[in-house]
Write a protein that holds these residues in place. Structure first.
Motif, PDB file in Angstrom:
ATOM      1  N   GLY A  68       0.832  -1.211   0.000  1.00 37.18           N
ATOM      2  CA  GLY A  68       0.000   0.000   0.000  1.00 37.18           C
ATOM      3  C   GLY A  68       0.859   1.250   0.000  1.00 37.18           C
ATOM      4  N   GLY A 118      -0.155   8.312   0.500  1.00 34.84           N
ATOM      5  CA  GLY A 118      -0.689   8.451   1.855  1.00 34.84           C
ATOM      6  C   GLY A 118       0.171   7.808   2.926  1.00 34.84           C
ATOM      7  N   ILE A 177      -0.434  -2.010  -5.861  1.00 30.47           N
ATOM      8  CA  ILE A 177      -1.070  -2.364  -7.135  1.00 30.47           C
ATOM      9  C   ILE A 177      -0.917  -1.212  -8.144  1.00 30.47           C
ATOM     10  N   ASP A 228      -0.263  -7.086  -6.390  1.00 26.32           N
ATOM     11  CA  ASP A 228      -1.656  -7.194  -5.966  1.00 26.32           C
ATOM     12  C   ASP A 228      -1.673  -8.115  -4.747  1.00 26.32           C
ATOM     13  N   ALA A 272      -0.032  -1.888   4.683  1.00 24.98           N
ATOM     14  CA  ALA A 272      -0.856  -0.663   4.649  1.00 24.98           C
ATOM     15  C   ALA A 272      -1.840  -0.700   3.495  1.00 24.98           C
ATOM     16  N   ARG A 301     -11.562   1.090  -1.224  1.00 25.78           N
ATOM     17  CA  ARG A 301     -11.632   0.674  -2.634  1.00 25.78           C
ATOM     18  C   ARG A 301     -12.747   1.390  -3.391  1.00 25.78           C
ATOM     19  N   VAL A 356      -8.520  -6.946  -0.018  1.00 29.35           N
ATOM     20  CA  VAL A 356      -7.249  -6.222   0.138  1.00 29.35           C
ATOM     21  C   VAL A 356      -6.868  -6.069   1.603  1.00 29.35           C
ATOM     22  N   SER A 407      -7.466   0.580  11.656  1.00 28.12           N
ATOM     23  CA  SER A 407      -8.163   1.877  11.646  1.00 28.12           C
ATOM     24  C   SER A 407      -8.915   2.032  12.951  1.00 28.12           C
ATOM     25  N   TYR A 418     -15.816  -2.278   5.492  1.00 25.99           N
ATOM     26  CA  TYR A 418     -14.597  -1.625   5.987  1.00 25.99           C
ATOM     27  C   TYR A 418     -14.468  -1.802   7.508  1.00 25.99           C
ATOM     28  N   PRO A 425      -5.230   4.181  12.859  1.00 27.57           N
ATOM     29  CA  PRO A 425      -5.258   5.637  12.637  1.00 27.57           C
ATOM     30  C   PRO A 425      -6.672   6.199  12.671  1.00 27.57           C
ATOM     31  N   SER A 478      -5.650  10.053   0.216  1.00 23.33           N
ATOM     32  CA  SER A 478      -5.975   9.416  -1.063  1.00 23.33           C
ATOM     33  C   SER A 478      -7.327   9.928  -1.553  1.00 23.33           C
ATOM     34  N   TYR A 523     -10.391   9.060   0.525  1.00 24.91           N
ATOM     35  CA  TYR A 523     -10.620   9.764   1.793  1.00 24.91           C
ATOM     36  C   TYR A 523     -10.943  11.229   1.555  1.00 24.91           C
TER      37      TYR A 523
END
Ligand SMILES: NC(=O)c1ccc[n+]([C@@H]2O[C@H](COP(=O)([O-])OP(=O)(O)OC[C@H]3O[C@@H](n4cnc5c(N)ncnc54)[C@H](O)[C@@H]3O)[C@@H](O)[C@H]2O)c1
Length: 249
Positions: A14, A18, A39, A61, A84, A89, A110, A139, A153, A183, A190, A193
């Motif tokens: 990742g 970010g 990816i 990936d 990360a 998505r 992911v 998160s 999520y 976080p 990104s 967000y």
């Protein structure tokens, strides 16, 4: 307290932008051998190019376990793995009955499958060395109801914390710690967000900042600092934990 990683091989997934990009740059600054994977192969090359010291970029990936295994076999035993790759998505909140199987799976694949693939791939090398560090970027959505309102999520970020706890118990005897960092909302990391943030009214945004004890939104570097600590020798007796990095109690 000096935290440096000379000669340590670090894999960050990742890493295209970010939080992942900040983690790559922070490890590179502390003299690690960093492998940045994402990816988004063009953007991850940009992460490497802007690191200030050599970083190897890899298109990857993480939902493809064979590709994850092949990358780890190519770069050699990993000392520190940071997962990360994740996020929402491209999804936004919607009523449960309108969520498709694909919406659900894309986020699980992911965040959760990817974390599992990465941890499984790096474990044999870490066991052989008798030490290792695995850090999953979860998160605040794994510790309470997700602000995103996205069912998959919140579920995936909670699963990552469960995975960290479970792996920590199994891998501790081999000198490997496994932790999660949780976080708070960081709108500028990104496009996903940015969209989440812009969907809120100015009053809602102000209320979010007011609700943060430190009275500011988080920066990717705030997360990178926590990851470097958990990846360091100084954190050798911390495992299976989820560390909130949110600017608030
Ligand atoms: N930004 C926030 O507010 C926030 C808050 C809490 C947690 N997080 C988590 O932090 C992590 C990083 O998020 P971010 O905000 O920096 O940006 P993001 O959510 O866009 O980052 C996800 C990264 O993962 C990559 N990725 C997606 N699918 C992939 C795949 N199949 N294989 C490899 N890479 C893939 C993306 O290209 C991107 O670079 C994510 O796990 C996210 O869930 C973000």
């Amino acid at each position: 307290m000096e935290i440096a990683f000379p000669g340590k091989r670090v894999l960050v997934t990742g890493a295209a932008r970010g939080i992942g990009r900040a983690i790559v740059h922070a490890f590179a600054a502390e003299r690690a051998e960093v492998h940045a994977a994402d990816i988004e192969s063009g953007l991850v090359r940009e992460t490497a190019a802007t690191a200030g010291s050599p970083v190897e970029a890899h298109g990857l990936d993480v939902t493809d376990s064979a590709a994850v295994d092949a990358l780890v076999a190519r770069i050699g035993p990993v000392d520190i793995a940071v997962h990360a790759a994740g996020g929402v998505r491209g999804r936004m909140a919607g009523p449960l009955e309108e969520v498709t199987d694909e919406d659900w799976r894309a986020i699980q694949a992911v965040n959760v499958d990817g974390a599992f693939h990465v941890a499984r791939a790096v474990t044999p090398g870490m066991k052989a060395k008798g030490q290792g560090r695995i850090v999953l970027i979860s998160s605040g959505a794994g510790l309470r109801v997700s602000r995103t309102g996205i069912h998959s999520y919140g579920t995936a970020k909670t699963a990552q914390i469960g995975l960290a706890r479970q792996l920590a118990s199994e891998l501790g005897p081999f000198g490997i710690t496994v932790n999660a960092v949780a976080p708070g909302l960081m709108p500028q990391t990104s496009p996903d967000y940015v969209r989440q943030w812009e969907a809120r009214s100015p009053e809602e945004r102000a209320a979010i900042v007011e609700g943060i004890a430190m009275r500011r939104l988080g920066l990717p570097e705030d997360i990178a600092h926590a990851v470097l600590f958990l990846a360091s020798d100084r954190a050798g007796w911390i495992t299976g934990q989820a560390l909130p990095v949110t600017g608030a109690p």
